[in-house]
Design an enzyme around this catalytic site. Structure first.
Site, PDB file in Angstrom:
ATOM      1  N   GLY A  63      -6.140 -10.667   6.833  1.00  7.25           N
ATOM      2  CA  GLY A  63      -6.316 -11.068   8.228  1.00  7.25           C
ATOM      3  C   GLY A  63      -5.845 -10.027   9.225  1.00  7.25           C
ATOM      4  O   GLY A  63      -6.071 -10.156  10.425  1.00  7.25           O
TER       5      GLY A  63
ATOM      6  N   TYR B 277      10.302 -34.236 -21.939  1.00  9.83           N
ATOM      7  CA  TYR B 277       8.857 -34.026 -21.909  1.00  9.83           C
ATOM      8  C   TYR B 277       8.283 -34.290 -20.524  1.00  9.83           C
ATOM      9  O   TYR B 277       8.920 -34.929 -19.683  1.00  9.83           O
ATOM     10  CB  TYR B 277       8.148 -34.916 -22.944  1.00  9.83           C
ATOM     11  CG  TYR B 277       8.161 -36.390 -22.630  1.00  9.83           C
ATOM     12  CD1 TYR B 277       7.201 -36.954 -21.779  1.00  9.83           C
ATOM     13  CD2 TYR B 277       9.111 -37.232 -23.180  1.00  9.83           C
ATOM     14  CE1 TYR B 277       7.222 -38.304 -21.482  1.00  9.83           C
ATOM     15  CE2 TYR B 277       9.135 -38.586 -22.896  1.00  9.83           C
ATOM     16  CZ  TYR B 277       8.183 -39.111 -22.039  1.00  9.83           C
ATOM     17  OH  TYR B 277       8.210 -40.453 -21.738  1.00  9.83           O
TER      18      TYR B 277
ATOM     19  N   LYS C   2       0.831  -1.193   0.000  1.00 15.24           N
ATOM     20  CA  LYS C   2       0.000   0.000   0.000  1.00 15.24           C
ATOM     21  C   LYS C   2       0.871   1.251   0.000  1.00 15.24           C
ATOM     22  O   LYS C   2       0.682   2.169  -0.812  1.00 15.24           O
ATOM     23  CB  LYS C   2      -0.912  -0.032   1.232  1.00 15.24           C
ATOM     24  CG  LYS C   2      -2.082   0.906   1.166  1.00 15.24           C
ATOM     25  CD  LYS C   2      -2.975   0.722   2.409  1.00 15.24           C
ATOM     26  CE  LYS C   2      -3.787  -0.568   2.323  1.00 15.24           C
ATOM     27  NZ  LYS C   2      -4.423  -0.908   3.600  1.00 15.24           N
TER      28      LYS C   2
ATOM     29  N   HIS D  60      -8.809 -46.561  -6.494  1.00 22.23           N
ATOM     30  CA  HIS D  60      -9.434 -46.910  -7.767  1.00 22.23           C
ATOM     31  C   HIS D  60     -10.346 -45.795  -8.257  1.00 22.23           C
ATOM     32  O   HIS D  60     -10.254 -45.334  -9.398  1.00 22.23           O
ATOM     33  CB  HIS D  60     -10.211 -48.222  -7.603  1.00 22.23           C
ATOM     34  CG  HIS D  60     -10.945 -48.634  -8.829  1.00 22.23           C
ATOM     35  ND1 HIS D  60     -12.276 -48.350  -9.034  1.00 22.23           N
ATOM     36  CD2 HIS D  60     -10.516 -49.271  -9.944  1.00 22.23           C
ATOM     37  CE1 HIS D  60     -12.636 -48.817 -10.211  1.00 22.23           C
ATOM     38  NE2 HIS D  60     -11.589 -49.393 -10.777  1.00 22.23           N
TER      39      HIS D  60
ATOM     40  N   SER E  66      11.632 -42.837 -18.359  1.00 26.12           N
ATOM     41  CA  SER E  66      10.497 -42.033 -17.920  1.00 26.12           C
ATOM     42  C   SER E  66      10.467 -42.082 -16.401  1.00 26.12           C
ATOM     43  O   SER E  66      10.367 -43.156 -15.808  1.00 26.12           O
ATOM     44  CB  SER E  66       9.203 -42.580 -18.511  1.00 26.12           C
ATOM     45  OG  SER E  66       8.109 -41.894 -17.962  1.00 26.12           O
TER      46      SER E  66
ATOM     47  N   MET F  25      -4.945  -5.986  10.888  1.00 23.34           N
ATOM     48  CA  MET F  25      -5.691  -4.794  11.277  1.00 23.34           C
ATOM     49  C   MET F  25      -6.065  -3.977  10.055  1.00 23.34           C
ATOM     50  O   MET F  25      -5.285  -3.851   9.134  1.00 23.34           O
ATOM     51  CB  MET F  25      -4.846  -3.916  12.201  1.00 23.34           C
ATOM     52  CG  MET F  25      -5.679  -2.830  12.855  1.00 23.34           C
ATOM     53  SD  MET F  25      -4.690  -1.466  13.470  1.00 23.34           S
ATOM     54  CE  MET F  25      -4.722  -0.387  12.038  1.00 23.34           C
TER      55      MET F  25
ATOM     56  N   CYS G  69       6.291 -39.157 -15.908  1.00 25.01           N
ATOM     57  CA  CYS G  69       4.891 -39.528 -16.068  1.00 25.01           C
ATOM     58  C   CYS G  69       4.168 -39.641 -14.735  1.00 25.01           C
ATOM     59  O   CYS G  69       3.036 -40.064 -14.681  1.00 25.01           O
ATOM     60  CB  CYS G  69       4.767 -40.833 -16.841  1.00 25.01           C
ATOM     61  SG  CYS G  69       5.507 -42.212 -15.963  1.00 25.01           S
TER      62      CYS G  69
ATOM     63  N   ARG H 117      -3.549  -1.217  -6.591  1.00 24.80           N
ATOM     64  CA  ARG H 117      -2.761  -2.468  -6.585  1.00 24.80           C
ATOM     65  C   ARG H 117      -3.215  -3.304  -7.770  1.00 24.80           C
ATOM     66  O   ARG H 117      -4.317  -3.083  -8.304  1.00 24.80           O
ATOM     67  CB  ARG H 117      -2.957  -3.220  -5.274  1.00 24.80           C
ATOM     68  CG  ARG H 117      -4.406  -3.541  -4.983  1.00 24.80           C
ATOM     69  CD  ARG H 117      -4.550  -4.243  -3.640  1.00 24.80           C
ATOM     70  NE  ARG H 117      -5.968  -4.392  -3.293  1.00 24.80           N
ATOM     71  CZ  ARG H 117      -6.401  -4.798  -2.111  1.00 24.80           C
ATOM     72  NH1 ARG H 117      -5.554  -5.042  -1.125  1.00 24.80           N
ATOM     73  NH2 ARG H 117      -7.686  -4.945  -1.876  1.00 24.80           N
TER      74      ARG H 117
ATOM     75  N   ARG I 240      -3.325   3.142   8.448  1.00 24.52           N
ATOM     76  CA  ARG I 240      -3.638   1.841   7.836  1.00 24.52           C
ATOM     77  C   ARG I 240      -2.403   0.936   7.792  1.00 24.52           C
ATOM     78  O   ARG I 240      -1.290   1.393   7.542  1.00 24.52           O
ATOM     79  CB  ARG I 240      -4.175   2.052   6.418  1.00 24.52           C
ATOM     80  CG  ARG I 240      -5.479   2.857   6.445  1.00 24.52           C
ATOM     81  CD  ARG I 240      -6.244   2.732   5.152  1.00 24.52           C
ATOM     82  NE  ARG I 240      -5.665   3.517   4.100  1.00 24.52           N
ATOM     83  CZ  ARG I 240      -6.155   3.561   2.850  1.00 24.52           C
ATOM     84  NH1 ARG I 240      -7.217   2.845   2.529  1.00 24.52           N
ATOM     85  NH2 ARG I 240      -5.587   4.303   1.940  1.00 24.52           N
TER      86      ARG I 240
END
Lengths: 880, 880
Positions: A103, A858, A24, A454, A770, A105, A838, A338, A94
């Site tokens: 969260g 990859y 700020k 599963h 892989s 003040m 993978c 902002r 502020r």
């Protein structure tokens, strides 16, 4: 921290000083710098805060001197005096840290008023009601925010007055009544705090500064930082700024605005404002604010200036801005700016639009969109504007949201699903013979099982929402219902599940459909032009392969043949194979499976040709294909109890014995992977025969398939060598009999620490590697995913032993280092070895960055994560 | 292989040429060199054999020329001619590779005889019977060994003649009958082979050489090499030597002898001989040979020369020799010498005696004894001279042998055991509440469970024999019997188990008691003076600790606190702790366990003081302490079926649910080790409180204990840091309340790959490391020991994918490299960090050598393996 300067006037800072001045403060300075109308003020640094916190709540020496010197500066500029009885300087106080933290003040406005200065303000403005309203607001905010008093103590008084006077709005209360209210406020403070409301304005300021500093360590702030992984040592700055009054009449007002629509990304101002109001009124919800488009009508004098200012800010910051402003008697003041938070959809559109508008480059656009966030665009999701009342929370096993009738039977789910009903299948856990139910359900909810159960694996493959391991729900199959936290949900009741959060809600919840906009396509196209990592898909069916190509897959990095084994019509043969007493019995069962597998491979290779398809030979422990041993045990007990046919009991007992022999203490580390291929070569021979036969057919059909045959769970080069011999033996047989030559490669998964340690040896026999990082994470950390994710990983995250779940975000320190070791060893003997990944990490953005850095060729991930992977791969390239 | 010399006369070689000439050839050359009476001869090299095998059975060029040139040399020396009708040169042909291989072709004697030369031999010796007996033997051996004909074809003929002539011994058959027998032999050969028995002596020789070469790749030889891990590429040499005849009358003979007693090591000649016999008669068993001590009486002329020769050989070779000799008409000929095989007992005695006799150095003595072999000396073992008929074979889970009555109940085993009966406890598997039965049994046999099962671990700890996982036995508890391979063994029947081999025999088998001789003590004393590795014990009780000190332990490297949890009187509290619903319930249970643990630690620390005791905090998954879930499941089903008290059913079902919640898919990788300490800090706090309170009491009792508190299964330094904080917190509390300061260290097990990879970080917080190589092997290779040892490791060994079972012999390539990486990282931050090993590898000689090379400070192993470890540590030092 030897810096002795703790206070910066807005003229002294700029937007690069956010660590010191907070977001700020840095932006107020920046706006001042570029000539925007910002009320003068100054910022006390976060270093001062840290020094104060380290020193048991004592300010660093000289800090207060600097504060009062800066205050003096403000007095000079405004020609007002702090606490003056005639023309008092009023300020807002502020908090503001380097990272936005809701969260902490919030704001105190109008500081500097007391019983005397309020009179000056009244005289000066000629508006007694305004002055006493300011004082009243100040006392109320100060008491709440600085003195930690419950705001309802004051709200009650306001309400009583409004009732007495039959008024609807606060601003209708006349000055005289305000004065009397203020006396009541002060009496409440005296009673609660045992001291008078501070009349010394310097005391007011010092107390407010202390309150901001202390708020860094209040409970909400600590929790917020933990949740959002924010460093505890940032500290907060304090911004002290001359008041601009939006509540000085009909030519005044206050509001918040985004320079573009934060939910759609459309290029139009978005926000709201209130005439004759101070900041907190907009959010308080007592009066309904007006949309920003009305500004033209309501406060026409500043409208064009406001539009120009917004445009200037956007160009200056090169991003969409979220601003706060106040208009005091026709003069515009900017109080905050902002970069604005936005939805994934807006993020994509704004990034692409800004490139088209010439504001940013393509590279910047690619970096502007959070790769993980675009997951939202690919799945139906819960409307974020809806307030939810979840009745339970499980594991977020497969993203997307679904509503439907609760059903407990896969058969019924299939029946109703086919009939067009929306159903959610609810089970303790699912098994292969539930697949038909899953196919026809909107989503799946299970009481047991982890992210690799599963249900989870199948649902992810199908792109269906799934919530797993929701252990609080108690399913009563006999009565066709489940109970959870006092609710009873019967079959047929409608629920909604959110596979992205794990939430379960009663009834239908409003949802947002996935949207793949043109801008999204454009951005992904740019990603492709930028990235060097290829992106492949993990896909086990022709349908998945087709879906993967739609999303831009450049091959299949993992085709799991065991999922084919799970299909209903094949399972009996699979079980026959497993329970075979000898080789010829086993080969008979395998010969039944061969045509199925050949058809599978035909379809997948065709869907992906000419891209490569990595086909992993059978991997899981065989007992995964058998029914539950516990159920069989109970069945036998029941049969014996009922003195059933002894032949039947004998059969079941024999089956039980075989299953006993197959059961393992730690199947993850047991008889699976290439160990199956070594002990039962005939299984792998059948599989590669199916691959080669499918390829021959494809070749004859004019398709050019390319298969990469992958050996899982290799720990030593000799395993690979032996199995490669088997594969080549089958190939030579087929080549001889068919006369067709095929293009394929034989390689290996690297998923055990020993494979990494001996990668140079393994590379001599492998045509590709892989990394199976799911298993490699399990063995490197000694974490069974099934057991860890539900049991101790949450505690490890909470205690900050782990920064992330290592199965979601690749553990660079342990697993990553082993991978790098393996890559270096492998490339020391084969510099051009094709290496991919993978594990599920292949679709997670931070892990993809690691893969890029480690020199992989990859990544491979589920089809629905391919866009994420493409973007993340481009970002990795750009960042490094 | 450019060497062109394929044939060496005995005069041209020496004992260093064993790779080229084979062991037999090299030693014949060496004996020739030192002037011992060796019949002249020559050796065809193993290189010739390899060239022949590589070249499809074609001799390398010039080889035969060299053979016949050498033969010519023999003719010149002996003044005889090969195949001569008057004075024929006869030779023996024998195989001999660098490593002794009983599976290969044996000997052909008397080669060079044919229908003509036999007459010359008869005339020359004036002994027709002798000549035709030689010819008859030659044909028989040649047919069997070179032509691969079944020896019974010839035995039958001999038997028929003896029956016909009513004779008992072969040597009684007169010459005429021998001639007729020879004709019958030749007819059999003609019939079977379709060719005549070769009369050309050069053909005889060439065929014999080919047969020796080919024998390298016969089935027996291949299997033998596989079993004994002998390189397939050694090849075999061929020794061709002039015959010396032990069958030329009463002044002739042949025999074998050891220069010392190979079973006791006593310094006296040991062996046997036959008068008037050729080599094969001694082993054929038709005539009973005489003990070597009778040589003085029977062949007095050569007796002293023989004794002197033996002494000379022993001094020359500096080791006990195993020799073959022949006496021809009063002249002694040496046919073979080699280092003699010996029992462990003899090996120890001979090594120590030879040092005392000034023949070898202490260092050589230490290297002469196979460290693994001395395991025999520490346990009762089956008498190796007894032929066994095992009825089953399980896993060799704890060495030693035991006989006793079969009992299926631990209670009964205790009762009868206490009454002085010898019993063997037979169970499907054992559980903690069987311990009283194991204590009173001679040994344990289980049908299920691996090398780390409860029975195996407990038995090894007690030094009792145990055979585990003997899956062929089917226990019928209802009828108090077990069945195996057609045998039915009832309770009370006597069996013998051999925990060193896994064999199970019916009845009592003769055994040898363990013997710890003075020489053994001396050797171990020398080992201590040589080795640099310390040797500690894995011990969980004061009794084990005392036993370990007897064996020379220099501390405890692993004290497993969970074994204490298993004790009968504690298990209820342990279960109460596990099933606790909340912290206070758990703490209540822990407070009951505290005094037990304190007493345990008091006893162990006292028994080992002032040596260090490494105490590992609780490690196994908690459900290991709960009863079987399957049994409970069946019990509940039964109760429901019988409509039992609903309150009881409810209780059992609640228990079942809790057990379900605790059960894990892969407990080895689950909620165990320090994860328990992180999630339930109160458990570890109780344990360290017990340690500290015990230490205070000991200090007050004048003992100086030293505890090393060990955190298991650490994968990240933050786990160690957090738990160290808990430990120090408890310590500070106790220090404050007692005023006593204690000496202790806090360190960690290194048993996960990630711990190795981050050892530099972990080392900053650890005061010591101990490699837990059991778990490290499991995770590095991805092998669950419980599942792998019974299922696929045997196949991996058979297929030569693994050289050794990695849980027995440390895998240097994978696990070892990870350890070295971890050690280097750790010592880079703490150069003097104390590092040990406590996996079972710590007692295995090859693994100990690795530990020495890797720079560990100590190894730790079960008390009964400490002598092995001491010797192996000394050998590692000497070898490197």
């Amino acid at each position: 921290m030897s810096r002795e300067k703790f206070v910066y006037l807005f003229d002294e800072g700029n937007s690069n000083m956010r660590m010191l001045l907070g977001g700020k403060g840095a932006n107020l300075a920046e706006m001042t710098l570029i000539g925007l109308p910002v009320p003068p003020g100054f910022t006390i640094t976060s270093e001062a805060c840290n020094a104060y916190l380290d020193n048991n709540g004592e300010f660093p020496s000289h800090m207060l001197d600097q504060v009062f010197a800066a205050l003096n500066n403000l007095e000079t500029r405004t020609n007002k005096k702090f606490g003056d009885e005639k023309d008092p300087l009023l300020v807002s106080v502020r908090s503001g840290s380097a990272v936005s933290m809701p969260g902490m003040m919030d704001t105190v406005l109008n500081l500097g008023l007391n019983d005397e200065s309020v009179k000056g303000l009244a005289t000066l403005t000629g508006n007694e009601r305004f002055a006493y309203d300011c004082y009243r607001r100040f006392i109320q905010m100060f008491s709440n925010v600085v003195l930690n008093m419950d705001h309802t103590l004051f709200d009650d008084i306001v309400e009583r007055y409004k009732r007495k006077l039959s008024l609807i709005f606060d601003y209708e209360i006349p000055a005289a009544e305000l004065k009397s209210m203020i006396e009541e406020y002060k009496a409440v403070i005296k009673e609660q705090q045992q001291f008078d409301f501070p009349q010394d304005v310097k005391d007011q300021l010092v107390l407010a500064i202390k309150a901001v500093f202390d708020s860094w360590n209040n409970q909400r702030a600590i929790v917020y930082r933990r949740l959002n992984k924010i460093d505890d040592h940032l500290g907060t700055a304090v911004n002290i700024q001359c008041m601009a009054f939006g509540n000085m009449g009909e030519d005044s007002g206050t509001g918040v605005a985004f320079t573009r629509d934060p939910s759609t990304g459309d290029r139009e101002l978005y926000g709201e404002f209130l005439v004759n109001a101070q900041g907190e009124d907009v959010v308080a919800g007592i009066r309904t604010p007006m949309p920003i488009s009305k500004l033209k009508d309501e406060l026409s004098g500043v409208h064009q200036q406001f539009i120009d200012t917004c445009a200037k800010l956007e160009i200056h910051y090169r991003d969409m801005q979220d601003i706060e402003f106040t208009i005091e008697k026709g003069t515009l003041y900017m109080l905050q700016t902002r970069n604005g938070k936005r939805t994934a959809r807006a993020a994509v559109k704004i990034a692409v639009d800004m490139v088209n508008e010439g504001i940013i480059t393509r590279e910047e656009a690619l970096l502007r969109v959070d790769a993980e966030q675009i997951n939202q665009l690919l799945h139906r999701q819960i409307d974020t504007s809806v307030k939810l009342n979840p009745i339970a929370k499980g594991l977020p096993a497969s993203p997307g949201a679904a509503s439907g009738k609760v059903l407990f039977s896969a058969d019924l789910a299939e029946k109703l699903g086919e009939a067009g009903e929306k159903v959610v299948l609810v089970r303790n856990e699912t098994a292969p013979d539930d697949i038909h139910g899953i196919i026809h359900a909107q989503g799946v909810l299970t009481a047991r099982g982890g992210m690799t159960s599963h249900a989870a694996v199948v649902a992810r493959g199908m792109g269906k929402p799934c919530v797993c391991g929701c252990e609080t729900i108690k399913i009563d199959m006999d009565n066709n219902l489940f109970m959870v936290n006092g609710h009873t949900i019967k079959a047929g009741d409608i629920i909604t599940i959110d596979g992205a959060t794990g939430n379960v809600m009663i009834g239908e919840v409003s949802m947002i459909e996935p949207t793949l906009s043109d801008e999204f396509e454009t951005l992904l196209q740019w990603a492709n032009e930028t990235k060097t990592l290829a992106v492949r898909a993990n896909a086990d069916t022709p349908e998945d392969a087709a879906k993967a190509r739609e999303f831009g897959a450049e091959g299949i990095g993992l085709c799991r043949t065991e999922h084919m084994f799970m299909a209903m019509e094949r399972l009996p043969y699979v079980q026959q194979m497993i329970l075979a007493e000898n080789l010829s019995e086993r080969e008979e069962a395998l010969s039944k499976l061969l045509p199925f597998q050949r058809d599978d491979f035909y379809g997948i290779l065709k869907a992906m040709a000419p891209y490569p398809v990595t086909i992993r030979l059978l991997d899981p422990p065989l007992h995964e294909f058998l029914p539950s041993r516990e159920l069989l045990l109970l069945e036998v007990a029941e049969l014996k109890h009922n003195k059933a046919d002894s032949q039947l009991i004998w059969q079941k007992e024999e089956l039980l014995k075989k299953m006993q022999a197959l059961s393992e203490n730690n199947p993850m580390l047991g008889h699976r992977g290439c160990r199956l291929g070594i002990t039962y070569p005939e299984i792998y021979r059948m599989q590669v025969r199916a691959i080669f036969e499918a390829m021959i057919q494809l070749t004859q059909d004019g398709v050019k398939p390319f298969a990469e045959i992958e050996i899982p769970l290799v720990m030593d080069v000799s395993e690979l060598r032996m199995l490669k011999d088997e594969i080549m033996d089958v190939y030579n047989e087929i080549k001889t009999s068919s006369g067709v030559e095929l293009e394929f490669a034989v390689g290996t998964m690297i998923e055990l620490p020993r494979a990494c340690m001996t990668a140079d040896q393994i590379a001599t026999e492998a045509e590709f590697f892989s990394f199976g990082t799911n298993d490699l994470t399990q063995t490197t950390l000694g974490f069974s995913r099934d057991d860890a994710e539900g049991k101790f990983i949450p505690i490890y995250l909470e205690k900050r032993i782990l920064k992330d779940n290592p199965f979601a975000v690749l553990d660079r320190t342990g697993v990553g280092e082993l991978m790098k070791l393996g890559i270096a060893k492998a490339r020391s003997v084969k510099p051009d070895l094709l290496i991919g990944i993978c594990g599920e990490h292949g679709g997670e953005s931070s892990s993809i960055e690691f893969c890029h850095l480690a020199g992989l060729n990859y990544v491979s991930c589920s089809p629905y994560r391919i866009p994420i992977a493409r973007l993340a791969a481009a970002q990795a390239k750009l960042k490094n």
